[in-house]
Design a protein around this motif. Structure first.
Motif, PDB file in Angstrom:
ATOM      1  N   ARG A 221       0.835  -1.204   0.000  1.00 44.06           N
ATOM      2  CA  ARG A 221       0.000   0.000   0.000  1.00 44.06           C
ATOM      3  C   ARG A 221       0.870   1.255   0.000  1.00 44.06           C
ATOM      4  N   VAL A 222       1.976   1.233   0.746  1.00 41.33           N
ATOM      5  CA  VAL A 222       2.902   2.365   0.749  1.00 41.33           C
ATOM      6  C   VAL A 222       3.462   2.572  -0.657  1.00 41.33           C
ATOM      7  N   ARG A 223       3.908   1.472  -1.267  1.00 39.54           N
ATOM      8  CA  ARG A 223       4.481   1.567  -2.611  1.00 39.54           C
ATOM      9  C   ARG A 223       3.484   2.143  -3.608  1.00 39.54           C
ATOM     10  N   GLU A 224       2.254   1.636  -3.589  1.00 36.42           N
ATOM     11  CA  GLU A 224       1.260   2.103  -4.548  1.00 36.42           C
ATOM     12  C   GLU A 224       0.852   3.551  -4.286  1.00 36.42           C
ATOM     13  N   ALA A 225       0.778   3.936  -3.020  1.00 39.11           N
ATOM     14  CA  ALA A 225       0.432   5.326  -2.702  1.00 39.11           C
ATOM     15  C   ALA A 225       1.512   6.280  -3.192  1.00 39.11           C
ATOM     16  N   LEU A 226       2.781   5.931  -2.965  1.00 39.24           N
ATOM     17  CA  LEU A 226       3.881   6.788  -3.406  1.00 39.24           C
ATOM     18  C   LEU A 226       3.947   6.864  -4.923  1.00 39.24           C
ATOM     19  N   GLU A 227       3.711   5.742  -5.593  1.00 34.71           N
ATOM     20  CA  GLU A 227       3.724   5.749  -7.052  1.00 34.71           C
ATOM     21  C   GLU A 227       2.581   6.593  -7.610  1.00 34.71           C
ATOM     22  N   PHE A 228       1.398   6.506  -6.982  1.00 34.68           N
ATOM     23  CA  PHE A 228       0.265   7.313  -7.421  1.00 34.68           C
ATOM     24  C   PHE A 228       0.582   8.798  -7.278  1.00 34.68           C
ATOM     25  N   ILE A 229       1.216   9.162  -6.167  1.00 34.23           N
ATOM     26  CA  ILE A 229       1.592  10.563  -5.949  1.00 34.23           C
ATOM     27  C   ILE A 229       2.581  11.023  -7.012  1.00 34.23           C
ATOM     28  N   GLU A 230       3.616  10.211  -7.302  1.00 28.47           N
ATOM     29  CA  GLU A 230       4.619  10.594  -8.298  1.00 28.47           C
ATOM     30  C   GLU A 230       3.987  10.794  -9.671  1.00 28.47           C
ATOM     31  N   LEU A 231       3.058   9.928 -10.043  1.00 29.48           N
ATOM     32  CA  LEU A 231       2.437  10.003 -11.360  1.00 29.48           C
ATOM     33  C   LEU A 231       1.510  11.199 -11.503  1.00 29.48           C
ATOM     34  N   ASN A 232       0.981  11.703 -10.397  1.00 30.34           N
ATOM     35  CA  ASN A 232      -0.023  12.767 -10.448  1.00 30.34           C
ATOM     36  C   ASN A 232       0.432  14.064  -9.791  1.00 30.34           C
TER      37      ASN A 232
END
Length: 328
Positions: A221-232
């Motif tokens: 969940r941490v990984r996906e949250a950080l990736e979502f932030i980077e992409l947006n």
């Protein structure tokens, strides 16, 4: 041995790389002193004590790499002490990514001990004191990277400082190969290309820090949250609620997870990453023609004046001063 897998890279940095010092060109009785002087100039805070009074040789080569530096060091046995000269929030604070090419090194930082052997990687925080010891001749690569840029993209790396990342791990081996190849090819790259490669290397540091080995039960969940932030990150309407909604979890719960794993709330991380990206863009020669307002808007800020105030609180200078200081 790991090094035999890279025969084309064993020669080290090419002749085009600048030599900080080559002890073979120094009178033997002056070599210990000159090595320490050269090391201090390369890394403020470093003190080196060579293990022999009359060293046969030793070389430090350096390539400036965007906002970082790549060093290759060949050295006789030595003891190294480091005292930080920068605070974690400083724009001049660095992290060193160390690749052991030949020989071995023992490292101690923040009560952690690491033995680094050929092919291994070790991350060192230059905002914390450390000691290094090599009992034999060795060769090491150091890539010094801006601390804010690295931890902004990979905040979990703080858990890996002064830990040995073994060459037997596929991700570590791939990252080590990449850094050696970067050293070989860097002199033939122009400044804009080196900036691009530096950004790529920062992204690739994730290879040496698989979150599932260090974070705990909510690592995915941490990984996906950080990736979502980077992409947006460039979207002005990116919010903590958006991130939590993407994770199908309440904002409160996701805030708790991120605080536990990376020490920041969702909003805090978004805010920090926007400022860090803007700081990188202001130093990027490819964006030299962009106005400060354009850079602010490109990183998700809706108001240039608000961006300027936030930037000064974080970096203690205005965006304009930050850009001029780099260009000077």
């Amino acid at each position: 041995m790991w090094r035999y897998g890279l025969p084309q890279l064993e020669a080290g940095l090419p002749p085009e790389a600048g030599a900080v010092i080559d002890l073979r060109q120094v009178k033997q009785e002056q070599r210990r002193l000159m090595w320490d002087v050269a090391a201090r100039e390369a890394w403020p805070g470093i003190t080196v004590r060579l293990g022999t009074s009359l060293p046969a040789g030793g070389v430090i080569k350096r390539i400036q790499f965007g906002t970082g530096d790549l060093y290759e060091i060949e050295s006789v046995p030595a003891e190294v002490s480091f005292r930080p000269t920068q605070t974690p929030g400083s724009a001049e604070a660095y992290i060193s990514v160390m690749v052991q090419v030949e020989g071995s090194t023992t490292i101690r930082q923040s009560r952690r001990d690491a033995l680094v052997e050929p092919g291994d990687i070790c991350l060192l925080d230059e905002c914390s004191a450390f000691r290094m010891s090599a009992k034999e001749w060795g060769r090491i690569y150091f890539l010094r990277l801006p601390r804010a840029q690295v931890l902004g993209r990979h905040p979990q790396l703080e858990r890996l400082f002064a830990r040995t990342l073994r060459s037997t791990d596929t991700g570590t081996s791939l990252l080590a190969d990449l850094l050696l190849r970067v050293g070989r090819d860097a002199p033939r790259l122009d400044e804009a290309q080196r900036h691009a490669v530096l950004g790529g290397v920062v992204q690739m540091l994730g290879l040496a820090s698989p979150i599932d080995t260090i974070a705990g039960g909510n690592d995915w969940r941490v990984r996906e949250a950080l990736e979502f932030i980077e992409l947006n990150l460039c979207l002005p309407d990116l919010s903590a609620e958006n991130v939590a909604r993407d994770q199908r979890i309440s904002r409160r719960r996701l805030d708790q997870i991120l605080q536990q794993q990376i020490g920041q709330s969702i909003s805090g991380h978004i805010w920090s990453r926007r400022l860090e990206r803007a700081a990188e863009d202001l130093h990027n020669p490819e964006r030299a023609q962009h106005s400060i307002a354009q850079i602010a808007f490109a990183n998700g800020f809706e108001d240039a004046a608000h961006f300027t105030r936030a930037f000064k609180r974080r970096y203690l200078v205005t965006p304009g001063q930050w850009r001029r200081d780099k260009a000077a």
